[in-house]
Design a protein around this motif. Structure first.
Motif, PDB file in Angstrom:
ATOM      1  N   ASP A  67       0.801  -1.215   0.140  1.00 54.35           N
ATOM      2  CA  ASP A  67       0.081  -0.069   0.075  1.00 54.35           C
ATOM      3  C   ASP A  67       0.806   1.341   0.072  1.00 54.35           C
ATOM      4  O   ASP A  67       1.684   1.189   0.750  1.00 54.35           O
ATOM      5  CB  ASP A  67      -0.673   0.080   1.133  1.00 54.35           C
ATOM      6  CG  ASP A  67      -2.084  -1.082   1.103  1.00 54.35           C
ATOM      7  OD1 ASP A  67      -2.332  -1.542  -0.022  1.00 54.35           O
ATOM      8  OD2 ASP A  67      -2.815  -1.143   2.088  1.00 54.35           O
ATOM      9  N   GLU A  70      -0.870   7.189  -0.282  1.00 50.17           N
ATOM     10  CA  GLU A  70      -2.240   7.643  -1.008  1.00 50.17           C
ATOM     11  C   GLU A  70      -3.213   6.807  -0.843  1.00 50.17           C
ATOM     12  O   GLU A  70      -4.298   7.107  -0.518  1.00 50.17           O
ATOM     13  CB  GLU A  70      -1.872   8.183  -2.520  1.00 50.17           C
ATOM     14  CG  GLU A  70      -0.874   9.313  -2.652  1.00 50.17           C
ATOM     15  CD  GLU A  70       0.639   8.891  -2.572  1.00 50.17           C
ATOM     16  OE1 GLU A  70       1.611   9.962  -2.435  1.00 50.17           O
ATOM     17  OE2 GLU A  70       0.792   7.872  -2.352  1.00 50.17           O
ATOM     18  N   LYS A  71      -2.883   5.390  -1.023  1.00 55.67           N
ATOM     19  CA  LYS A  71      -3.920   4.515  -0.922  1.00 55.67           C
ATOM     20  C   LYS A  71      -4.314   4.280   0.375  1.00 55.67           C
ATOM     21  O   LYS A  71      -5.510   4.208   0.739  1.00 55.67           O
ATOM     22  CB  LYS A  71      -3.346   3.044  -1.708  1.00 55.67           C
ATOM     23  CG  LYS A  71      -4.594   2.048  -1.616  1.00 55.67           C
ATOM     24  CD  LYS A  71      -3.850   0.695  -2.315  1.00 55.67           C
ATOM     25  CE  LYS A  71      -4.929  -0.434  -2.024  1.00 55.67           C
ATOM     26  NZ  LYS A  71      -4.387  -1.596  -2.801  1.00 55.67           N
ATOM     27  N   GLN A  75      -8.048   4.444   2.118  1.00 57.76           N
ATOM     28  CA  GLN A  75      -8.434   3.408   2.874  1.00 57.76           C
ATOM     29  C   GLN A  75      -8.908   3.775   4.498  1.00 57.76           C
ATOM     30  O   GLN A  75      -9.858   3.094   4.965  1.00 57.76           O
ATOM     31  CB  GLN A  75      -7.265   2.377   3.056  1.00 57.76           C
ATOM     32  CG  GLN A  75      -7.315   1.556   1.639  1.00 57.76           C
ATOM     33  CD  GLN A  75      -6.104   0.552   1.607  1.00 57.76           C
ATOM     34  OE1 GLN A  75      -6.010   0.012   0.733  1.00 57.76           O
ATOM     35  NE2 GLN A  75      -5.355   0.420   2.551  1.00 57.76           N
TER      36      GLN A  75
END
Length: 319
Positions: A67, A70-71, A75
């Motif tokens: 990950d 940004e992801k 999340q």
């Protein structure tokens, strides 16, 4: 202890945190003085935050080693939506919205009508600029809502503790506060204001930092005190403390406190790498004591997560 006060720093010494002794904690004067320091901090530092972290200035919720930050940040928003069960198209008051990353996400991807509030005028400027660009419009009317996807968003400069006085007729489906309540001196007032501003059945959605239960004096001094000092926080609360204040304000628990300390701690490993930037250390040195204490708090954050004394959790309440 002393600290280096030069307005310039070289590439050789800015990369060595050991070169900067930890300043003694700032004597407490008043909560108003603390809020002034918080406002000043974000006026100066928000552009740096944006350059380092992007539009989402909050922790990431890391679920896999692959990950990206940004992801992981998205999340975290998705986790809050999951825990709160917030319906699409809800009206949302995003308190402590920063430069508006979450506000824009809720509008664009969840169809929400979002009002973001922050104590920093500079953050409002950045948020409005980024929102206008995202909506493909000119920022001619800064107070007007910008349409994003099926939702819309606007931003207001406002002290969160005055939101109950400011929104005298507005009611919201959701009050959303991510990593901002820890800055508020009067948290009981915030919970009362949130309850007042929510529609019947509305949700208060919270993500925040906490101290662990039952800390020894040494644990508090070593881990929590430097965080409170460097991050300009009034005394930190436990997760249980938030639940008690929410219930006292007439809210009921919708989603119990969900501790994700392990999943967000990587945020500070990444932050530790990012703050080695010489330009950022030069900026911190130029700000004097508060700038250096802020940078030194990064080390305390990592230590607190590793020791379990510093926690991170999400929770939701309902009116």
């Amino acid at each position: 202890m002393t600290y280096i006060a030069e307005s310039r720093a070289t590439d050789e010494n800015v990369n060595k945190i050991e070169d900067y002794e930890i300043p003694e904690p700032e004597p407490f004067i008043s909560f108003n003085a603390l809020k002034d320091r918080i406002r000043h901090h974000y006026e100066l530092a928000s552009d740096y935050y944006y350059s380092l972290w992007g539009e989402h200035i909050h922790h990431g919720y890391f679920l896999t080693p692959a990950d990206t930050k940004e992801k992981a940040q998205v999340q975290l928003i998705d986790l809050l939506l999951e825990k709160s069960g917030l319906p699409k198209g809800s009206s949302v008051l995003d308190v402590g919205c920063g430069i508006g990353g979450t506000s824009r996400h809720l509008a664009k991807h969840h169809g929400c009508t979002v009002t973001g509030v922050t104590i920093s005028g500079r953050q409002v400027e950045i948020a409005r600029k980024l929102t206008a660009e995202a909506g493909g419009v000119k920022p001619d009317s800064p107070d007007a809502a910008v349409k994003l996807g099926d939702g819309s968003v606007k931003f207001i400069e406002l002290d969160a503790e005055k939101m109950g006085e400011f929104f005298t007729t507005d009611k919201f489906d959701c009050v959303w506060i991510s990593e901002a309540m820890s800055h508020l001196p009067n948290k009981e007032l915030f919970f009362r204001n949130a309850a007042f501003l929510l529609k019947d059945g509305g949700k208060l959605v919270v993500a925040d930092w906490f101290k662990d239960e039952g800390l020894t004096e040494k644990q508090f001094k070593d881990d929590i005190s430097p965080i409170e000092d460097g991050m300009l926080l009034p005394p930190m609360c436990t997760q249980k403390g938030y639940v008690e204040m929410a219930e006292k304000a007439g809210l009921k628990v919708f989603a119990e406190s969900f501790d994700i300390s392990k999943q967000v701690s990587k945020t500070w490993d990444i932050s530790w790498t990012l703050i080695q930037n010489p330009a950022l250390w030069a900026f911190a040195v130029a700000q004097g004591r508060d700038g250096l204490a802020f940078m030194q708090a990064f080390r305390a954050m990592r230590r607190g997560f590793a020791n379990g004394t510093f926690r991170y959790a999400v929770m939701a309440f309902q009116k």
